[in-house]
Design a protein around this motif. Sequence first.
Motif, mmCIF file in Angstrom:
data_model
loop_
_atom_site.group_PDB
_atom_site.id
_atom_site.type_symbol
_atom_site.label_atom_id
_atom_site.label_comp_id
_atom_site.label_asym_id
_atom_site.label_seq_id
_atom_site.Cartn_x
_atom_site.Cartn_y
_atom_site.Cartn_z
ATOM 1 N N LEU A 189 15.165 27.625 8.274
ATOM 2 C CA LEU A 189 14.533 28.954 8.187
ATOM 3 C C LEU A 189 13.011 28.831 8.339
ATOM 4 C CD1 LEU A 189 14.800 31.989 7.698
ATOM 5 C CD2 LEU A 189 14.660 31.513 5.247
ATOM 6 N N TYR A 190 12.434 27.824 7.675
ATOM 7 C CA TYR A 190 10.999 27.595 7.813
ATOM 8 C C TYR A 190 10.645 27.388 9.291
ATOM 9 C CZ TYR A 190 6.384 25.496 7.402
ATOM 10 O OH TYR A 190 5.041 25.232 7.535
ATOM 11 N N GLY A 191 11.453 26.579 9.969
ATOM 12 C CA GLY A 191 11.194 26.307 11.384
ATOM 13 C C GLY A 191 11.227 27.561 12.232
ATOM 14 N N LEU A 192 12.190 28.437 11.986
ATOM 15 C CA LEU A 192 12.277 29.667 12.768
ATOM 16 C C LEU A 192 11.049 30.544 12.568
ATOM 17 C CD1 LEU A 192 16.044 30.539 12.295
ATOM 18 C CD2 LEU A 192 14.909 29.823 14.426
ATOM 19 N N VAL A 193 10.580 30.626 11.333
ATOM 20 C CA VAL A 193 9.390 31.447 11.051
ATOM 21 C C VAL A 193 8.132 30.767 11.580
ATOM 22 C CG1 VAL A 193 7.951 32.427 9.222
ATOM 23 C CG2 VAL A 193 10.445 32.602 9.070
ATOM 24 N N ALA A 194 7.956 29.498 11.247
ATOM 25 C CA ALA A 194 6.738 28.780 11.649
ATOM 26 C C ALA A 194 6.692 28.571 13.155
ATOM 27 C CB ALA A 194 6.662 27.436 10.928
ATOM 28 N N GLY A 195 7.836 28.357 13.775
ATOM 29 C CA GLY A 195 7.868 28.145 15.216
ATOM 30 C C GLY A 195 7.541 29.394 15.999
ATOM 31 N N GLY A 196 7.814 30.537 15.410
ATOM 32 C CA GLY A 196 7.540 31.806 16.088
ATOM 33 C C GLY A 196 6.139 32.330 15.853
ATOM 34 N N ARG A 197 5.602 32.062 14.661
ATOM 35 C CA ARG A 197 4.298 32.631 14.307
ATOM 36 C C ARG A 197 3.231 31.582 14.136
ATOM 37 N NH1 ARG A 197 5.451 36.331 9.256
ATOM 38 N NH2 ARG A 197 3.639 35.133 8.718
ATOM 39 N N GLY A 198 3.605 30.336 14.116
ATOM 40 C CA GLY A 198 2.645 29.282 13.813
ATOM 41 C C GLY A 198 2.568 29.092 12.307
ATOM 42 N N ALA A 199 2.317 27.884 11.907
ATOM 43 C CA ALA A 199 2.270 27.555 10.482
ATOM 44 C C ALA A 199 0.840 27.237 10.088
ATOM 45 C CB ALA A 199 3.181 26.369 10.187
ATOM 46 N N GLY A 200 0.309 28.015 9.174
ATOM 47 C CA GLY A 200 -1.036 27.766 8.678
ATOM 48 C C GLY A 200 -1.033 26.659 7.645
ATOM 49 N N PRO A 201 -2.214 26.213 7.218
ATOM 50 C CA PRO A 201 -2.305 25.093 6.286
ATOM 51 C C PRO A 201 -1.657 25.354 4.931
ATOM 52 C CG PRO A 201 -4.504 25.926 6.865
ATOM 53 C CD PRO A 201 -3.504 26.699 7.656
ATOM 54 N N GLY A 202 -1.610 26.585 4.493
ATOM 55 C CA GLY A 202 -1.012 26.885 3.197
ATOM 56 C C GLY A 202 0.445 27.297 3.271
ATOM 57 N N SER A 203 1.011 27.264 4.458
ATOM 58 C CA SER A 203 2.377 27.771 4.620
ATOM 59 C C SER A 203 3.400 26.932 3.867
ATOM 60 C CB SER A 203 2.748 27.872 6.103
ATOM 61 O OG SER A 203 2.776 26.590 6.690
ATOM 62 N N GLY A 204 3.203 25.629 3.793
ATOM 63 C CA GLY A 204 4.157 24.775 3.086
ATOM 64 C C GLY A 204 4.210 25.088 1.601
ATOM 65 N N THR A 245 7.075 27.676 -2.853
ATOM 66 C CA THR A 245 7.086 28.676 -3.925
ATOM 67 C C THR A 245 8.187 29.708 -3.685
ATOM 68 O OG1 THR A 245 4.733 28.342 -4.351
ATOM 69 C CG2 THR A 245 5.688 30.425 -5.106
ATOM 70 N N ALA A 246 8.386 30.095 -2.438
ATOM 71 C CA ALA A 246 9.449 31.061 -2.121
ATOM 72 C C ALA A 246 10.834 30.472 -2.408
ATOM 73 C CB ALA A 246 9.345 31.492 -0.659
ATOM 74 N N VAL A 247 11.034 29.203 -2.065
ATOM 75 C CA VAL A 247 12.329 28.553 -2.329
ATOM 76 C C VAL A 247 12.545 28.453 -3.838
ATOM 77 C CG1 VAL A 247 13.679 26.423 -2.061
ATOM 78 C CG2 VAL A 247 12.347 27.317 -0.129
ATOM 79 N N TRP A 248 11.510 28.060 -4.569
ATOM 80 C CA TRP A 248 11.582 27.966 -6.033
ATOM 81 C C TRP A 248 11.929 29.335 -6.630
ATOM 82 C CZ3 TRP A 248 7.902 30.204 -9.486
ATOM 83 C CH2 TRP A 248 8.041 29.814 -10.830
ATOM 84 N N SER A 249 11.248 30.368 -6.182
ATOM 85 C CA SER A 249 11.489 31.726 -6.695
ATOM 86 C C SER A 249 12.906 32.196 -6.400
ATOM 87 C CB SER A 249 10.501 32.720 -6.068
ATOM 88 O OG SER A 249 9.187 32.377 -6.384
ATOM 89 N N SER A 250 13.389 31.887 -5.217
ATOM 90 C CA SER A 250 14.735 32.341 -4.852
ATOM 91 C C SER A 250 15.783 31.719 -5.776
ATOM 92 C CB SER A 250 15.050 32.023 -3.392
ATOM 93 O OG SER A 250 15.296 30.644 -3.224
ATOM 94 N N LEU A 265 6.936 22.632 -4.772
ATOM 95 C CA LEU A 265 5.683 22.542 -4.013
ATOM 96 C C LEU A 265 5.667 21.275 -3.169
ATOM 97 C CD1 LEU A 265 2.979 23.780 -6.557
ATOM 98 C CD2 LEU A 265 3.682 24.890 -4.418
ATOM 99 N N VAL A 266 6.095 20.164 -3.754
ATOM 100 C CA VAL A 266 6.184 18.912 -2.989
ATOM 101 C C VAL A 266 7.116 19.111 -1.798
ATOM 102 C CG1 VAL A 266 7.040 16.527 -3.056
ATOM 103 C CG2 VAL A 266 5.560 17.380 -4.891
ATOM 104 N N TYR A 267 8.268 19.727 -2.050
ATOM 105 C CA TYR A 267 9.225 20.000 -0.975
ATOM 106 C C TYR A 267 8.591 20.858 0.122
ATOM 107 C CZ TYR A 267 12.822 22.601 1.503
ATOM 108 O OH TYR A 267 13.559 23.208 2.485
ATOM 109 N N GLY A 268 7.967 21.948 -0.264
ATOM 110 C CA GLY A 268 7.399 22.868 0.715
ATOM 111 C C GLY A 268 6.266 22.257 1.516
ATOM 112 N N VAL A 269 5.358 21.590 0.844
ATOM 113 C CA VAL A 269 4.231 20.969 1.546
ATOM 114 C C VAL A 269 4.742 19.868 2.479
ATOM 115 C CG1 VAL A 269 2.143 19.571 1.245
ATOM 116 C CG2 VAL A 269 2.509 21.603 -0.174
ATOM 117 N N ALA A 270 5.664 19.043 1.997
ATOM 118 C CA ALA A 270 6.205 17.976 2.838
ATOM 119 C C ALA A 270 6.958 18.542 4.045
ATOM 120 C CB ALA A 270 7.118 17.072 2.020
#
Length: 164
Positions: free
Chosen positions: A93-108, A113-118, A148-153
């Motif tokens: 899912l991250y790839g589909l979003v980031a691949g379409g819009r580009g991933a900024g430095p804080g996106s991870g 945080t979104a995965v943790w919240s879900s 956070l480690v998961y998302g940033v990595a």
Amino acid sequence: MSPVRALATGLAAGAMGTGAMTAYQTITSMRKGRSLHDALVPQVPDSWEEAPAPAQVGYRVVHGVFERDASTRLAPAMTNLVHWAYGTGWGGLYGLVAGGRGAGPGSGASFGTAVWSSGYAVLPAMGIYDPPWKYSAKSLAKDWSYHLVYGVATGVAFRLLDRG
């Protein structure tokens, strides 16, 4: 980036992010005195209700969707299977979003945080977790740090794989 390439890159990045999260969880657990084996392989619980959350989710899929029962001896394997499948899938899912819009430095970090919240929305609804307000701030912060480690990595891996 095509959607197929974004999905494939995201899945690979999600697997790498899951590996980073697992390593961080393992190191954290070992710093508290657990052995490497105990940190990596959950104990066989007496019941599915005592199993780690990923195992409980896996059991519910096996029991509810496939109408099969499973021994709690499968809980350690189920924990790892669901943990890795969940992290890898979210990476897609991250790839589909980031691949379409580009991933900024804080996106991870935002993604983690979104995965943790879900998890704190879905798992209480399934009766596996308590609502988040029933946990201590320290417990929530520790769990958030894993994500956070998961998302940033995952974000870093996605950017590195996209360059390749």
